[in-house]
Design a protein around this motif. Sequence first.
Motif, PDB file in Angstrom:
ATOM      1  N   GLY A   1       0.794  -1.228   0.000  1.00  0.00           N
ATOM      2  CA  GLY A   1       0.000   0.000   0.000  1.00  0.00           C
ATOM      3  C   GLY A   1       0.823   1.273   0.000  1.00  0.00           C
ATOM      4  N   ASN A   2       2.119   1.168  -0.293  1.00  0.00           N
ATOM      5  CA  ASN A   2       3.013   2.325  -0.248  1.00  0.00           C
ATOM      6  C   ASN A   2       2.945   3.096  -1.573  1.00  0.00           C
ATOM      7  OD1 ASN A   2       5.175   4.122  -0.233  1.00  0.00           O
ATOM      8  ND2 ASN A   2       6.513   2.725   0.888  1.00  0.00           N
ATOM      9  N   PRO A   3       2.376   4.309  -1.586  1.00  0.00           N
ATOM     10  CA  PRO A   3       2.241   5.074  -2.830  1.00  0.00           C
ATOM     11  C   PRO A   3       3.581   5.542  -3.410  1.00  0.00           C
ATOM     12  CG  PRO A   3       1.558   6.407  -0.968  1.00  0.00           C
ATOM     13  CD  PRO A   3       1.824   5.027  -0.430  1.00  0.00           C
ATOM     14  N   ASP A   4       4.666   5.444  -2.630  1.00  0.00           N
ATOM     15  CA  ASP A   4       5.994   5.798  -3.145  1.00  0.00           C
ATOM     16  C   ASP A   4       6.549   4.720  -4.077  1.00  0.00           C
ATOM     17  OD1 ASP A   4       5.970   8.163  -1.703  1.00  0.00           O
ATOM     18  OD2 ASP A   4       7.007   7.271   0.016  1.00  0.00           O
ATOM     19  N   TRP A   5       5.957   3.533  -4.026  1.00  0.00           N
ATOM     20  CA  TRP A   5       6.392   2.438  -4.882  1.00  0.00           C
ATOM     21  C   TRP A   5       5.427   2.307  -6.053  1.00  0.00           C
ATOM     22  CZ3 TRP A   5       6.911  -1.076  -0.021  1.00  0.00           C
ATOM     23  CH2 TRP A   5       8.090  -0.749   0.665  1.00  0.00           C
ATOM     24  N   PRO A   6       5.890   1.850  -7.200  1.00  0.00           N
ATOM     25  CA  PRO A   6       5.019   1.784  -8.374  1.00  0.00           C
ATOM     26  C   PRO A   6       3.928   0.731  -8.221  1.00  0.00           C
ATOM     27  CG  PRO A   6       7.060   0.639  -8.803  1.00  0.00           C
ATOM     28  CD  PRO A   6       7.228   1.312  -7.470  1.00  0.00           C
ATOM     29  N   LYS A   7       2.827   0.930  -8.926  1.00  0.00           N
ATOM     30  CA  LYS A   7       1.812  -0.112  -9.006  1.00  0.00           C
ATOM     31  C   LYS A   7       2.381  -1.236  -9.854  1.00  0.00           C
ATOM     32  CE  LYS A   7      -2.641   2.055  -8.394  1.00  0.00           C
ATOM     33  NZ  LYS A   7      -3.973   2.262  -8.980  1.00  0.00           N
ATOM     34  N   VAL A   8       2.329  -2.443  -9.305  1.00  0.00           N
ATOM     35  CA  VAL A   8       2.787  -3.617 -10.042  1.00  0.00           C
ATOM     36  C   VAL A   8       1.736  -4.715  -9.922  1.00  0.00           C
ATOM     37  CG1 VAL A   8       5.256  -3.101  -9.850  1.00  0.00           C
ATOM     38  CG2 VAL A   8       4.140  -4.452  -8.083  1.00  0.00           C
ATOM     39  N   GLY A   9       1.703  -5.587 -10.906  1.00  0.00           N
ATOM     40  CA  GLY A   9       0.738  -6.672 -10.923  1.00  0.00           C
ATOM     41  C   GLY A   9       0.943  -7.662  -9.788  1.00  0.00           C
ATOM     42  N   ILE A  10      -0.099  -8.399  -9.479  1.00  0.00           N
ATOM     43  CA  ILE A  10      -0.043  -9.352  -8.368  1.00  0.00           C
ATOM     44  C   ILE A  10       1.061 -10.379  -8.563  1.00  0.00           C
ATOM     45  CG2 ILE A  10      -1.786 -10.942  -9.293  1.00  0.00           C
ATOM     46  CD1 ILE A  10      -1.260  -9.931  -5.580  1.00  0.00           C
ATOM     47  N   PHE A  11       1.401 -10.700  -9.821  1.00  0.00           N
ATOM     48  CA  PHE A  11       2.450 -11.691 -10.065  1.00  0.00           C
ATOM     49  C   PHE A  11       3.840 -11.070 -10.097  1.00  0.00           C
ATOM     50  CE2 PHE A  11      -1.350 -13.735 -12.066  1.00  0.00           C
ATOM     51  CZ  PHE A  11      -1.534 -14.678 -11.075  1.00  0.00           C
ATOM     52  N   ALA A  12       3.937  -9.763  -9.848  1.00  0.00           N
ATOM     53  CA  ALA A  12       5.231  -9.078  -9.736  1.00  0.00           C
ATOM     54  C   ALA A  12       5.503  -8.681  -8.286  1.00  0.00           C
ATOM     55  CB  ALA A  12       5.257  -7.847 -10.637  1.00  0.00           C
ATOM     56  N   GLN A  13       4.803  -9.333  -7.359  1.00  0.00           N
ATOM     57  CA  GLN A  13       4.986  -9.085  -5.935  1.00  0.00           C
ATOM     58  C   GLN A  13       4.616 -10.350  -5.175  1.00  0.00           C
ATOM     59  OE1 GLN A  13       1.744  -6.441  -4.325  1.00  0.00           O
ATOM     60  NE2 GLN A  13       1.505  -6.041  -6.500  1.00  0.00           N
ATOM     61  N   ARG A  14       4.843 -10.334  -3.885  1.00  0.00           N
ATOM     62  CA  ARG A  14       4.631 -11.549  -3.094  1.00  0.00           C
ATOM     63  C   ARG A  14       3.556 -11.369  -2.023  1.00  0.00           C
ATOM     64  NH1 ARG A  14       9.144 -15.365  -3.694  1.00  0.00           N
ATOM     65  NH2 ARG A  14       8.462 -16.257  -1.709  1.00  0.00           N
ATOM     66  N   GLY A  15       2.628 -10.459  -2.231  1.00  0.00           N
ATOM     67  CA  GLY A  15       1.572 -10.200  -1.259  1.00  0.00           C
ATOM     68  C   GLY A  15       0.696 -11.421  -1.000  1.00  0.00           C
ATOM     69  N   LYS A  16       0.017 -11.420   0.141  1.00  0.00           N
ATOM     70  CA  LYS A  16      -0.807 -12.552   0.558  1.00  0.00           C
ATOM     71  C   LYS A  16      -2.179 -12.614  -0.110  1.00  0.00           C
ATOM     72  CE  LYS A  16      -2.432 -10.316   4.800  1.00  0.00           C
ATOM     73  NZ  LYS A  16      -1.963  -8.985   4.442  1.00  0.00           N
ATOM     74  N   ASN A  17      -2.645 -11.531  -0.674  1.00  0.00           N
ATOM     75  CA  ASN A  17      -3.979 -11.491  -1.284  1.00  0.00           C
ATOM     76  C   ASN A  17      -3.923 -11.967  -2.740  1.00  0.00           C
ATOM     77  OD1 ASN A  17      -3.752  -9.650   1.014  1.00  0.00           O
ATOM     78  ND2 ASN A  17      -5.912  -9.321   0.636  1.00  0.00           N
ATOM     79  N   ARG A  18      -3.404 -13.155  -2.944  1.00  0.00           N
ATOM     80  CA  ARG A  18      -3.136 -13.725  -4.256  1.00  0.00           C
ATOM     81  C   ARG A  18      -4.304 -14.590  -4.720  1.00  0.00           C
ATOM     82  NH1 ARG A  18       1.698 -12.798  -4.952  1.00  0.00           N
ATOM     83  NH2 ARG A  18       1.976 -14.175  -6.727  1.00  0.00           N
ATOM     84  N   PRO A  19      -4.403 -14.835  -6.019  1.00  0.00           N
ATOM     85  CA  PRO A  19      -5.517 -15.631  -6.534  1.00  0.00           C
ATOM     86  C   PRO A  19      -5.665 -17.013  -5.890  1.00  0.00           C
ATOM     87  CG  PRO A  19      -4.430 -14.526  -8.333  1.00  0.00           C
ATOM     88  CD  PRO A  19      -3.595 -14.267  -7.105  1.00  0.00           C
ATOM     89  N   ASN A  20      -4.583 -17.735  -5.642  1.00  0.00           N
ATOM     90  CA  ASN A  20      -4.697 -19.067  -5.046  1.00  0.00           C
ATOM     91  C   ASN A  20      -4.275 -19.109  -3.582  1.00  0.00           C
ATOM     92  OD1 ASN A  20      -5.817 -20.649  -7.144  1.00  0.00           O
ATOM     93  ND2 ASN A  20      -3.863 -20.546  -8.203  1.00  0.00           N
ATOM     94  N   LEU A  21      -4.014 -17.950  -2.992  1.00  0.00           N
ATOM     95  CA  LEU A  21      -3.675 -17.842  -1.571  1.00  0.00           C
ATOM     96  C   LEU A  21      -2.492 -18.731  -1.168  1.00  0.00           C
ATOM     97  CD1 LEU A  21      -7.284 -17.805  -0.075  1.00  0.00           C
ATOM     98  CD2 LEU A  21      -5.820 -15.861  -0.600  1.00  0.00           C
ATOM     99  N   LEU A  22      -1.519 -18.857  -2.076  1.00  0.00           N
ATOM    100  CA  LEU A  22      -0.348 -19.679  -1.798  1.00  0.00           C
ATOM    101  C   LEU A  22       0.839 -18.818  -1.406  1.00  0.00           C
ATOM    102  CD1 LEU A  22      -0.454 -22.326  -4.672  1.00  0.00           C
ATOM    103  CD2 LEU A  22      -1.238 -22.555  -2.305  1.00  0.00           C
TER     104      LEU A  22
END
Length: 154
Positions: free
Chosen positions: A75-96
């Motif tokens: 949620g850091n606006p200083d960092w660019p918006k990147v797709g879910i597959f370009a990051q390791r966040g927990k709110n992923r499509p398969n929750l893995l």
Amino acid sequence: MERIVVQPVGTVVGGRAEAFDDDWNVEKALIRLDGTRFGPEALAGLDAFSHLEVVFQFHLVDPSSINTSARHPQGNPDWPKVGIFAQRGKNRPNLLGVSRCRVVAVDGLDIHVRGLDAVDGSPVLDIKPYMAEFGPQGETVQPEWATELMRTYY
């Protein structure tokens, strides 16, 4: 696509009760194998490895919060918006989640670990010993925002 069904091999016991970023390296927990499916022999020789790779499910994520598009990491606006597959966040499509952690001890059906970024109760889907030869071949590259994000993660 065909649906894939997996059965957890174990559960994370201890450590954090909820996921929040940073300082995961201090966390101690254990992975307890499912004793109805496995005996201690399933872990034979694992104590000879220093680290594990653990595949687990983000079981506390509300399915309505799954993200399939681009967002600012953490949620850091200083960092660019990147797709879910370009990051390791927990709110992923398969929750893995996939995590590398240190093996502290192996005792019966329990693997004592440090630095596992999964919370208490997380279903563990697979456990693999970390072998250096499975690490990246050649130089690795990542954007500066990722380096900054990870500075205090472990």
